[in-house]
Design an enzyme around this catalytic site. Sequence first.
Site, PDB file in Angstrom:
ATOM      1  N   ASN A 258      15.731  41.075  66.234  1.00 16.54           N
ATOM      2  CA  ASN A 258      14.963  39.832  66.279  1.00 16.54           C
ATOM      3  C   ASN A 258      14.605  39.436  67.707  1.00 16.54           C
ATOM      4  O   ASN A 258      13.460  39.108  68.008  1.00 16.54           O
ATOM      5  CB  ASN A 258      15.751  38.710  65.594  1.00 16.54           C
ATOM      6  CG  ASN A 258      15.946  38.977  64.109  1.00 16.54           C
ATOM      7  OD1 ASN A 258      15.352  39.906  63.566  1.00 16.54           O
ATOM      8  ND2 ASN A 258      16.781  38.183  63.462  1.00 16.54           N
TER       9      ASN A 258
ATOM     10  N   HIS B 248     -31.424  20.552  69.662  1.00 14.02           N
ATOM     11  CA  HIS B 248     -31.834  20.823  68.272  1.00 14.02           C
ATOM     12  C   HIS B 248     -32.760  22.043  68.195  1.00 14.02           C
ATOM     13  O   HIS B 248     -33.569  22.154  67.288  1.00 14.02           O
ATOM     14  CB  HIS B 248     -32.538  19.615  67.653  1.00 14.02           C
ATOM     15  CG  HIS B 248     -31.789  18.329  67.833  1.00 14.02           C
ATOM     16  ND1 HIS B 248     -30.761  17.936  67.013  1.00 14.02           N
ATOM     17  CD2 HIS B 248     -31.909  17.367  68.781  1.00 14.02           C
ATOM     18  CE1 HIS B 248     -30.274  16.761  67.445  1.00 14.02           C
ATOM     19  NE2 HIS B 248     -30.953  16.404  68.521  1.00 14.02           N
TER      20      HIS B 248
ATOM     21  N   SER C 241     -34.448  51.220  64.252  1.00 16.38           N
ATOM     22  CA  SER C 241     -34.393  51.166  62.794  1.00 16.38           C
ATOM     23  C   SER C 241     -34.542  52.570  62.243  1.00 16.38           C
ATOM     24  O   SER C 241     -35.297  53.388  62.780  1.00 16.38           O
ATOM     25  CB  SER C 241     -35.516  50.273  62.263  1.00 16.38           C
ATOM     26  OG  SER C 241     -35.714  50.492  60.879  1.00 16.38           O
TER      27      SER C 241
ATOM     28  N   LYS D  55     -39.058  49.171  65.907  1.00 11.57           N
ATOM     29  CA  LYS D  55     -37.980  48.204  66.115  1.00 11.57           C
ATOM     30  C   LYS D  55     -37.126  48.506  67.351  1.00 11.57           C
ATOM     31  O   LYS D  55     -36.851  49.651  67.663  1.00 11.57           O
ATOM     32  CB  LYS D  55     -37.057  48.154  64.887  1.00 11.57           C
ATOM     33  CG  LYS D  55     -37.689  47.615  63.639  1.00 11.57           C
ATOM     34  CD  LYS D  55     -38.143  46.169  63.779  1.00 11.57           C
ATOM     35  CE  LYS D  55     -36.973  45.213  63.931  1.00 11.57           C
ATOM     36  NZ  LYS D  55     -36.121  45.173  62.733  1.00 11.57           N
TER      37      LYS D  55
ATOM     38  N   ASN E 200     -33.629  46.621  68.344  1.00 11.85           N
ATOM     39  CA  ASN E 200     -32.749  45.577  67.809  1.00 11.85           C
ATOM     40  C   ASN E 200     -31.614  45.209  68.765  1.00 11.85           C
ATOM     41  O   ASN E 200     -31.030  46.080  69.413  1.00 11.85           O
ATOM     42  CB  ASN E 200     -32.152  46.034  66.480  1.00 11.85           C
ATOM     43  CG  ASN E 200     -33.216  46.231  65.423  1.00 11.85           C
ATOM     44  OD1 ASN E 200     -34.214  45.504  65.389  1.00 11.85           O
ATOM     45  ND2 ASN E 200     -33.035  47.224  64.573  1.00 11.85           N
TER      46      ASN E 200
ATOM     47  N   GLU F 100     -25.545  40.956  68.338  1.00 14.60           N
ATOM     48  CA  GLU F 100     -25.248  40.578  66.945  1.00 14.60           C
ATOM     49  C   GLU F 100     -23.806  40.916  66.582  1.00 14.60           C
ATOM     50  O   GLU F 100     -23.129  40.149  65.878  1.00 14.60           O
ATOM     51  CB  GLU F 100     -26.222  41.287  66.006  1.00 14.60           C
ATOM     52  CG  GLU F 100     -27.638  40.733  66.083  1.00 14.60           C
ATOM     53  CD  GLU F 100     -28.626  41.559  65.273  1.00 14.60           C
ATOM     54  OE1 GLU F 100     -29.678  41.026  64.922  1.00 14.60           O
ATOM     55  OE2 GLU F 100     -28.353  42.747  65.011  1.00 14.60           O
TER      56      GLU F 100
ATOM     57  N   GLN G 194       6.641  39.772  60.657  1.00 14.82           N
ATOM     58  CA  GLN G 194       6.091  41.109  60.923  1.00 14.82           C
ATOM     59  C   GLN G 194       4.562  41.076  60.938  1.00 14.82           C
ATOM     60  O   GLN G 194       3.921  41.940  61.531  1.00 14.82           O
ATOM     61  CB  GLN G 194       6.595  42.102  59.861  1.00 14.82           C
ATOM     62  CG  GLN G 194       6.108  43.526  60.058  1.00 14.82           C
ATOM     63  CD  GLN G 194       6.760  44.478  59.066  1.00 14.82           C
ATOM     64  OE1 GLN G 194       7.969  44.638  59.079  1.00 14.82           O
ATOM     65  NE2 GLN G 194       5.965  45.095  58.211  1.00 14.82           N
TER      66      GLN G 194
ATOM     67  N   LYS H   8       1.755  40.626  64.574  1.00 13.51           N
ATOM     68  CA  LYS H   8       1.209  41.495  65.619  1.00 13.51           C
ATOM     69  C   LYS H   8      -0.188  42.008  65.309  1.00 13.51           C
ATOM     70  O   LYS H   8      -1.029  42.136  66.202  1.00 13.51           O
ATOM     71  CB  LYS H   8       2.161  42.664  65.864  1.00 13.51           C
ATOM     72  CG  LYS H   8       3.458  42.212  66.494  1.00 13.51           C
ATOM     73  CD  LYS H   8       4.553  43.212  66.327  1.00 13.51           C
ATOM     74  CE  LYS H   8       5.896  42.545  66.352  1.00 13.51           C
ATOM     75  NZ  LYS H   8       6.159  41.725  65.140  1.00 13.51           N
TER      76      LYS H   8
END
Length: 476
Positions: A132, A178, A299, A305, A307, A312, A344, A347
């Site tokens: 312990n 906003h 893509s 594309k 990306n 993300e 236990q 971790k």
Amino acid sequence: MTKANTGRAAAARRRANSPPQVGHKAWAGRMSEPTDQLVDAFSSSLPVDRRLAFHDLQGSIAHCRMLGRQRIIKPREAARIVKALAEIRGELLAGRMALAASDEDIHMAIERRLIEKLGPLGGKLHTARSRNDQVATSFRLYLKDAITLLNAEQRGLQEALRELANRHLGVIMPGYTHLQPAQPVLFAHHLLAYVEMLQRDRERFAACYAHVDVLPLGSGALAGTTFPIDRAFVARELGFSEVSANSLDAVSDRDFALEFLAAAALLGMHLSRLAEEIVLWASQEFGFIELPDRFATGSSMMPQKKNPDVAELVRGKTGRLYGNLMALLTVMKGLPLSYNRDLQEDKEAVFDSFDTLSGSLKIFTAMVPHLQINAERMQRAAQAGFTLATELADYLVTKGVPFRDAHGVVGAVVRHCLESGQTLEQLEVAELRRFAPEFAPDVRRWLTLAAAVDRRRARGGTSMRNVRRELNKKRP
């Protein structure tokens, strides 16, 4: 030799000649049969806590030196055990130490290997300690290293952001509320906002470190130990600043791990906000930045594309950080004192949060310096959306108009512009005077982005002077 001494010597010979208990649990003496294989598989934490191997060895070596120093075991025995532990460290580094499911965890695996190497002498290492306090010590040593590494990685990202801000000091962009254009700000000022967030994150981890930096070893299973141990010596050997004051608390609480997870969740939240802005800024609609090709993906179907997968993923991984915090909070809820096997589960959450944060910080630190900034696009966006309306209201205030009245006047001016298809900068002074007689030709000086930024000179504002001062500030 007395009869009693003769008996002890015979017992010692029997122990010395008995084979090491390879494959046996340390607590097997109480049981009438081996544990079921299902129990072994279900309860083993070896796949997770093997990461603590070197911290366990570090703690064991310090503990053993103390045992020898205090004559709890013979100094020459302590020296042999320390030497064998060092050899085990070498075996682990070389990948030559085999682990077995029956070891239960990395701590028992190391003890089993020690007994294989030294025979019954290896069993003396566990004198005056329990798993312990042993596990709690290894866990705290790991966290001290983890926090130190994360601190360096956060500082690295701060420097990358500051360097990018310094290279684009004069670039003006729209500030948003906003997600609507609000007021012009320096791009550098925007980046420095994240530097501040990261600074507070580092301070949170530093505060967590202070609570981690307490030695639990010597607490035994829960009640302490009857042996004359020297906990202060062990603390010095392991670099702990303090020794725990209560054995029950030392072996049963994981609030230090929860503090780490809470700090990790907050850092993840900040990284996800930066990630979201990178995604937005790299979009066709914003076009504020161009991602370096080596930090973008494509893509499988759409050839055009490019990306922002890196950002993300950083944004998405924040969910794991929140989940790890909630998971351990839930594990801890309602646990009676002192140790319970539930612990236990502590971790995996901590290891995963460390890995997630470290990976996110490293990849952002590598990517940020290579972001290509489209200053012209930012400037055009800053000029749109009536972002200078507040300047017009502030101008009227300097002419003696109460701000609330000025706010209403400029609101009417903006409505007029929307209806007539004009911008604030296109309005003639005579046209402005229809809304308030205080408007004069000097209002022109107020309606430029650079002037609007430069007037924000109060401490913390976006003026060039303030931003330069922040960029020159020395950070620990």
